[in-house]
Design a protein around this motif. Sequence first.
Motif: not given
Length: 483
Positions: A344, A346, A348, A361, A402
């Motif tokens: 996935k 992601y 942050y 993840e 990320r």
Amino acid sequence: MESRTDLNTLTEHVLRTAGEHGLWQPHDTIIVAVSGGPDSVALLHVLHRISKLHVPLNLICAHVHHGLRAESDDEEKLVRRLAEGLGVPFELARIDVPSYMEESGKGFEEAAREKRYAFLHETAVRRGAASIALAHHADDQAETVLLHLLRGSGLAGLKGMKIKRSEKNVELIRPFLRIYKTDLVSVCKQQGYEYAVDSSNFSTKYRRNAIRLDVLPFLGQYNGQIRQSLVQLAEIAGGEDDFMERAAGRAYRETVQHKNGRLYFEAPSFLALHVALQRRLIKLILNYLSAGSEITDFHKIEWIRQTMIQNKSTTWSLDIGGGLACIREYDKIWFMHKPQEQSKSYTYELQAAVPELFIPEIGKRMTMKAQSPDDPFFQAKGEACAEAVFDADQLKFPLTLRSRLPGDTMKVMGLNGSKKVKDIFIDAKIPPSARSRIPVLVDGSGNIIWIPGVRRSAHAAVGARTISVLHMCLEDAEAVEQL
């Protein structure tokens, strides 16, 4: 030529075969498959004789009523009388082959065989039997070898049927596999054993019958001993296949490693093996990952092998079917179940430094600690921990941790200009399967400043004028929990 086999000779042959192959132990329960033909009738009589005169055995007579021919009812009565006359328990199954053919899409021969063996195995389990005795003889073996030969089989097929083999925790035993049918029929006639003649055996619409009635007699014009030659081929192929299987087992133990449900070996070790062992090693690996469903497709195995020896690229991936993949990552070649879903994406965003950030993840956590340049850095925790230090005053917030995006580039420390993150991974020999678990850290200006465990950028480098250092560490969340 008239057979010279009598009941005593046949019994002695079966006892020798049993001793050579360990077909039974005293007091074993054996399911004897009896169709009513001369082969199976002789088998039940011989085993009954052995159980009374030589080795105590508990015999169960098992008969399948296919319900497809007018004679089926008479065959059932014949086998039932035989069992009762010998004092042997009788088991009967009535199976609906046409319905199973329609349900499974299989042909008559395969469908009938599957239902017949399912009944025999079920009876063996219910009766606590150690084995199932089948009346296959040398003529059956010759037909089997020729059928396999016509299909393009390797040694495993050319060895034909085995005198003894395990299937579903029960032994399948074939005491007559070295006896020809003429000898079995002769014994039945000598002893006055009643048997049935299956009219379907004379129909060439079934492949095995066509082999027996048309192909073998035709080949017999060029070799009068064609059946004996095919049986001899089975004996030779069986011994050599067993030898190769043992050699492949040793190669597997010496070469293949297991890691997290995946199997791999070093490419140079594989390439040093003989081609025959290369093929068998691939087959062993595929069968291991396929959980008991045997893979024997030569073309698939050879395609995988040829890719390994001809593809000079250091990284590649093959979808080999059945939910499996073969992947090369530099000097390692992996076999694995294909992941059910891609990693996935992601993101942050951190407006300021935080002591700890979990990234579920990828199963990681990142810690941050502000300190003086003179303070000792954290002690690295091996390969599981990736560390970097930055000049805290030069870092531009917010920071973003990320997942990697296509086209990402980074200004690598020590190099002029930028470089694609993909090329950085390649240069660092990061396996493709590991790249999705490596995040990138981006500063407030959109610059990638760190690829944990791989490289850092020239941005916010610690220097002589640095007053405050931000020390970051990315490590496995599981490793942290165990501390």
